[in-house]
Design a protein around this motif. Structure first.
Motif, PDB file in Angstrom:
ATOM      1  N   GLN B  15       0.856  -1.180   0.000  1.00 21.49           N
ATOM      2  CA  GLN B  15       0.000   0.000   0.000  1.00 21.49           C
ATOM      3  C   GLN B  15       0.884   1.219   0.000  1.00 21.49           C
ATOM      4  OE1 GLN B  15      -3.067  -0.825  -0.055  1.00 21.49           O
ATOM      5  NE2 GLN B  15      -3.360  -2.707   1.129  1.00 21.49           N
ATOM      6  N   ASN B  16       0.358   2.358  -0.425  1.00 13.02           N
ATOM      7  CA  ASN B  16       1.041   3.659  -0.270  1.00 13.02           C
ATOM      8  C   ASN B  16       2.430   3.660  -0.870  1.00 13.02           C
ATOM      9  OD1 ASN B  16      -1.142   4.544   1.261  1.00 13.02           O
ATOM     10  ND2 ASN B  16      -0.261   3.682   3.106  1.00 13.02           N
ATOM     11  N   GLY B  17       2.579   3.103  -2.016  1.00 11.10           N
ATOM     12  CA  GLY B  17       3.905   3.117  -2.634  1.00 11.10           C
ATOM     13  C   GLY B  17       3.759   3.303  -4.122  1.00 11.10           C
ATOM     14  N   PRO B  18       4.875   3.214  -4.843  1.00 15.59           N
ATOM     15  CA  PRO B  18       4.800   3.412  -6.292  1.00 15.59           C
ATOM     16  C   PRO B  18       3.974   2.304  -6.933  1.00 15.59           C
ATOM     17  CG  PRO B  18       7.089   3.157  -5.531  1.00 15.59           C
ATOM     18  CD  PRO B  18       6.219   2.940  -4.359  1.00 15.59           C
ATOM     19  N   ALA B  19       3.105   2.689  -7.845  1.00 15.45           N
ATOM     20  CA  ALA B  19       2.421   1.672  -8.657  1.00 15.45           C
ATOM     21  C   ALA B  19       3.421   1.151  -9.668  1.00 15.45           C
ATOM     22  CB  ALA B  19       1.233   2.295  -9.362  1.00 15.45           C
ATOM     23  N   PRO B  20       3.386  -0.157  -9.964  1.00 16.72           N
ATOM     24  CA  PRO B  20       4.363  -0.691 -10.923  1.00 16.72           C
ATOM     25  C   PRO B  20       4.296   0.061 -12.237  1.00 16.72           C
ATOM     26  CG  PRO B  20       3.137  -2.471  -9.887  1.00 16.72           C
ATOM     27  CD  PRO B  20       2.517  -1.187  -9.426  1.00 16.72           C
ATOM     28  N   ALA B  21       5.432   0.458 -12.757  1.00 18.51           N
ATOM     29  CA  ALA B  21       5.540   1.088 -14.078  1.00 18.51           C
ATOM     30  C   ALA B  21       4.899   2.456 -14.154  1.00 18.51           C
ATOM     31  CB  ALA B  21       4.958   0.188 -15.166  1.00 18.51           C
ATOM     32  N   ALA B  22       4.855   3.193 -13.040  1.00 18.35           N
ATOM     33  CA  ALA B  22       4.312   4.556 -13.094  1.00 18.35           C
ATOM     34  C   ALA B  22       5.226   5.481 -12.324  1.00 18.35           C
ATOM     35  CB  ALA B  22       2.905   4.593 -12.509  1.00 18.35           C
ATOM     36  N   PHE B  23       5.159   6.772 -12.650  1.00 20.73           N
ATOM     37  CA  PHE B  23       5.922   7.748 -11.871  1.00 20.73           C
ATOM     38  C   PHE B  23       5.301   7.843 -10.484  1.00 20.73           C
ATOM     39  CE2 PHE B  23       8.865   9.227 -14.828  1.00 20.73           C
ATOM     40  CZ  PHE B  23       8.263   9.387 -16.068  1.00 20.73           C
ATOM     41  N   TYR B  24       6.118   8.056  -9.518  1.00 20.90           N
ATOM     42  CA  TYR B  24       5.616   8.160  -8.141  1.00 20.90           C
ATOM     43  C   TYR B  24       5.939   9.536  -7.606  1.00 20.90           C
ATOM     44  CZ  TYR B  24       4.996   7.315  -3.169  1.00 20.90           C
ATOM     45  OH  TYR B  24       4.593   7.382  -1.875  1.00 20.90           O
ATOM     46  N   PHE B  26       6.565  11.563  -4.617  1.00 19.06           N
ATOM     47  CA  PHE B  26       6.845  11.391  -3.204  1.00 19.06           C
ATOM     48  C   PHE B  26       6.044  12.395  -2.400  1.00 19.06           C
ATOM     49  CE2 PHE B  26       9.977   8.167  -3.086  1.00 19.06           C
ATOM     50  CZ  PHE B  26      10.567   8.191  -4.317  1.00 19.06           C
ATOM     51  N   PRO B  27       5.395  11.921  -1.336  1.00 21.82           N
ATOM     52  CA  PRO B  27       4.558  12.844  -0.568  1.00 21.82           C
ATOM     53  C   PRO B  27       5.425  13.897   0.086  1.00 21.82           C
ATOM     54  CG  PRO B  27       4.686  10.699   0.512  1.00 21.82           C
ATOM     55  CD  PRO B  27       5.405  10.569  -0.785  1.00 21.82           C
ATOM     56  N   GLY B  28       4.928  15.111   0.164  1.00 16.18           N
ATOM     57  CA  GLY B  28       5.654  16.172   0.848  1.00 16.18           C
ATOM     58  C   GLY B  28       6.427  17.066  -0.087  1.00 16.18           C
ATOM     59  N   ASN B  29       6.679  16.625  -1.315  1.00 12.63           N
ATOM     60  CA  ASN B  29       7.354  17.493  -2.281  1.00 12.63           C
ATOM     61  C   ASN B  29       6.336  18.364  -2.987  1.00 12.63           C
ATOM     62  OD1 ASN B  29       9.711  16.342  -1.655  1.00 12.63           O
ATOM     63  ND2 ASN B  29       9.959  15.195  -3.561  1.00 12.63           N
ATOM     64  N   SER B  30       6.793  19.553  -3.359  1.00 10.88           N
ATOM     65  CA  SER B  30       5.894  20.383  -4.172  1.00 10.88           C
ATOM     66  C   SER B  30       5.914  19.840  -5.588  1.00 10.88           C
ATOM     67  CB  SER B  30       6.354  21.848  -4.143  1.00 10.88           C
ATOM     68  OG  SER B  30       7.712  21.916  -4.477  1.00 10.88           O
ATOM     69  N   SER B  31       5.130  20.413  -6.419  1.00 12.94           N
ATOM     70  CA  SER B  31       4.950  19.912  -7.785  1.00 12.94           C
ATOM     71  C   SER B  31       6.290  19.667  -8.482  1.00 12.94           C
ATOM     72  CB  SER B  31       4.129  20.939  -8.555  1.00 12.94           C
ATOM     73  OG  SER B  31       4.310  20.774  -9.916  1.00 12.94           O
ATOM     74  N   THR B  39       1.614  13.110 -14.745  1.00 12.03           N
ATOM     75  CA  THR B  39       1.113  11.950 -14.015  1.00 12.03           C
ATOM     76  C   THR B  39       0.304  12.344 -12.796  1.00 12.03           C
ATOM     77  OG1 THR B  39       3.111  11.859 -12.688  1.00 12.03           O
ATOM     78  CG2 THR B  39       3.062  10.540 -14.698  1.00 12.03           C
ATOM     79  N   GLN B  40       0.141  13.670 -12.596  1.00 15.53           N
ATOM     80  CA  GLN B  40      -0.665  14.065 -11.435  1.00 15.53           C
ATOM     81  C   GLN B  40      -2.133  13.932 -11.748  1.00 15.53           C
ATOM     82  OE1 GLN B  40       0.601  17.956 -10.545  1.00 15.53           O
ATOM     83  NE2 GLN B  40       2.335  17.333  -9.308  1.00 15.53           N
ATOM     84  N   ASP B  41      -2.883  13.658 -10.711  1.00 12.91           N
ATOM     85  CA  ASP B  41      -4.326  13.625 -10.912  1.00 12.91           C
ATOM     86  C   ASP B  41      -4.825  15.021 -11.188  1.00 12.91           C
ATOM     87  OD1 ASP B  41      -4.429  10.982 -10.496  1.00 12.91           O
ATOM     88  OD2 ASP B  41      -5.076  11.112  -8.410  1.00 12.91           O
TER      89      ASP B  41
END
Lengths: 275, 262
Positions: B15-24, B26-31, B39-41
């Protein structure tokens, strides 16, 4: 017996086309104490025989209110019944909140059936070992529904489930045509007589071991209190039992209601309704 | 094993980690800049109505309700789309009118129609009732507005509830109310006095209710700058719902010369 190879997993069919695990779950319903449901033109009524595990403990509750217009009576694994009742209550509440109207009883039953079916088709789940009698009132009038661990559900005019309930069903069948025209008092009296036919000889109906619930037009679901129970029981006091003394297994304990026939396959008629 | 799921529906490994084969991200970073953007929602915050429709009016009469609305879709101040019907027969008991963003109405209309289809598939003879749709709409619109993503509409729900005429309105904030007369948009200012005056004198019958609605549409065409002379009338009674074809208003501008602008 050759059926033993096919009965350890609900995802395994037997060569005869049966799911033995589901049928064994149906047996669990027959272990619970009896409960009766019936309706007339306006009211739906549930009457249940409560059982006490020992003289020290209280009688186990059999009737669970779901919403103002729906109540259920359970037979089988009480814990499974609690899960189902929580689901039913949530669905009813959500429907009332979003639609400002009580949930139609038939639709709730369909949701319950779908939920129970999932348990009969996954290898990591087991069928829920509880049968319900659901009494409800909605725009289409009063309803009595029966649900089984096989995830089948049936719209009934009257029904009885649980230990020794065949005697109750016999009584209900005999008097079926009088129910629609009965008033509420007569209806409850019929239900009590049906329930009484399931009792062993030395047990009597009293306000401690009987539970009655009524729902109808302008009548939110009400589980009778002691005073009302006394009044209803007075209607059938002193009457002769018909076809009583079902089995010799003394008290209303968790003994099966016929001698355990290991060599006898359970009747498939009710279990797998393939129509 | 339960914790592995099964072949068809495998459980995720973490849970709460990179999805396979997608950019992740990292929480806490700005854009993360242009590459991160793709890849942002995409989240909508508030909305601007684009193609809009104007007033809806509704009124109760002795045996049912009438709803009227014109057929113009305005693109700002441009009278762009002249055939945007917005009076909808939901089922035999319910009539729905909508004003505001037309795309949002189309979106909800599809969902409501699917609700009705689902009900037909259940086939138990029970029909959705107007008060239930009104309550459901309120909950949906309030929920969207609370997420700062409103459906920019005014709805008027009319129908027969347990034998009695029902009329209610819900707006984009989820404000809901019932009344014997309803007018949204510019009509709230111009048509409301006309409707209330007529109903104060006593209940109307179907013909006078329709005539009153037509009169209000005429007044609105003269004075609402985003209105149109073609409009639709819908009537709901215990006998069912009828949504009439759009009709053209007769308008008379001969007094225009009397208006002096100083």
């Amino acid at each position: 017996m050759f059926r033993n190879q096919y009965d350890s997993d609900v995802t395994v069919w037997s060569p005869q086309g049966r799911l033995h695990q589901v049928e064994y779950a149906m047996e669990a319903v027959k272990l619970g104490s009896a409960t009766v449901g019936l309706k007339n033109k306006q009211f739906a009524v549930l009457i249940a025989l409560k059982r006490a595990v020992s003289e020290l403990s209280a009688y186990q509750k059999k009737i669970i209110p779901i919403d103002d217009h729906i109540g259920i009576s359970i037979s089988g694994l009480t814990a499974d019944a609690r899960m189902l009742s929580r689901f039913m209550r949530t669905e009813c509440l959500n429907h009332r909140y979003s639609h400002d109207a009580p949930m139609p009883v038939g639709r709730l039953i369909a949701l319950v059936g779908n939920k129970m079916q999932i348990c009969t088709q996954r290898y990591d789940k087991r069928p829920l070992g509880v049968g319900l009698l659901v009494a409800g009132y909605d725009d289409q009038g009063p309803h009595i529904y029966q649900t089984c661990p096989s995830a089948n559900f049936f719209d009934c005019r009257a029904m009885a489930i649980g230990a020794r309930s065949q005697s109750a069903r016999t009584y209900l069948e005999k008097h079926l045509n009088t129910f629609m025209d009965s008033d509420l008092q007569e209806l409850v009296a019929h239900g009590l007589r049906a329930l009484r036919d399931t009792l062993p000889n030395e047990v009597e109906l009293n306000t401690k071991n009987v539970s009655i619930a009524i729902v109808g037009p302008k009548t939110p679901l009400r589980v009778s209190d002691e005073a009302e129970l006394t009044r209803f029981l007075a209607l059938v006091e002193g009457e002769e039992r018909r076809g009583g003394g079902a089995s010799a297994t003394g008290d209303a304990g968790p003994a099966p209601d016929r001698p355990a026939g290991e060599d006898r396959d359970p009747q498939a008629a009710v279990a797998m309704d393939t129509e | 094993m339960a914790f592995m799921g099964d072949m068809i529906n495998p459980l995720p490994f973490w849970q709460n980690g990179p999805a396979p084969a997608a950019f992740y991200n990292f929480p806490g970073n700005s854009s993360n800049g242009p590459i991160g953007q793709s890849t942002q929602d995409f989240k909508a915050h508030s909305a601007n109505p684009i193609t809009t429709t104007t007033t809806v009016i509704g009124l109760k009469f002795d045996k049912g309700c009438v709803i009227a609305a014109d057929t113009l879709g305005s693109y700002g101040s441009l009278a762009r789309f002249r055939d945007c019907p917005r009076v909808l027969k939901v089922n035999d008991l319910i009539l729905l009118g909508s004003g505001g963003d037309y795309a949002d109405y189309q979106y909800l209309r599809d969902i409501i129609e699917q609700k009705i289809i689902d009900e037909q598939c259940i086939g138990d003879g029970l029909q959705l009732k107007p008060k239930s749709l009104y309550c459901w709409l309120t909950r949906v619109l309030y929920n969207k507005r609370s997420k700062m993503d409103p459906l920019w509409n005014n709805y008027v729900v009319a129908g027969i509830q347990d034998g009695e005429p029902f009329l209610g309105a819900v707006d984009k904030l989820g404000t809901a109310y019932e009344d014997a007369t309803i007018a949204t948009g510019m009509g709230a200012y111009m048509a409301t006095p006309l409707l209330r005056d007529a109903l104060e004198k006593g209940p109307l019958d179907e013909e006078s209710a329709k005539a009153l609605a037509r009169k209000c549409m005429e007044v609105l065409f003269y004075r609402d700058a985003r209105s149109f002379p073609r409009y639709q009338l819908g009537v709901v009674t215990a006998d069912g719902v009828i949504v009439e074809d759009p009709v053209e208003l007769k308008h008379d501008w001969t007094l225009a010369h009397m208006i002096q602008m100083k």
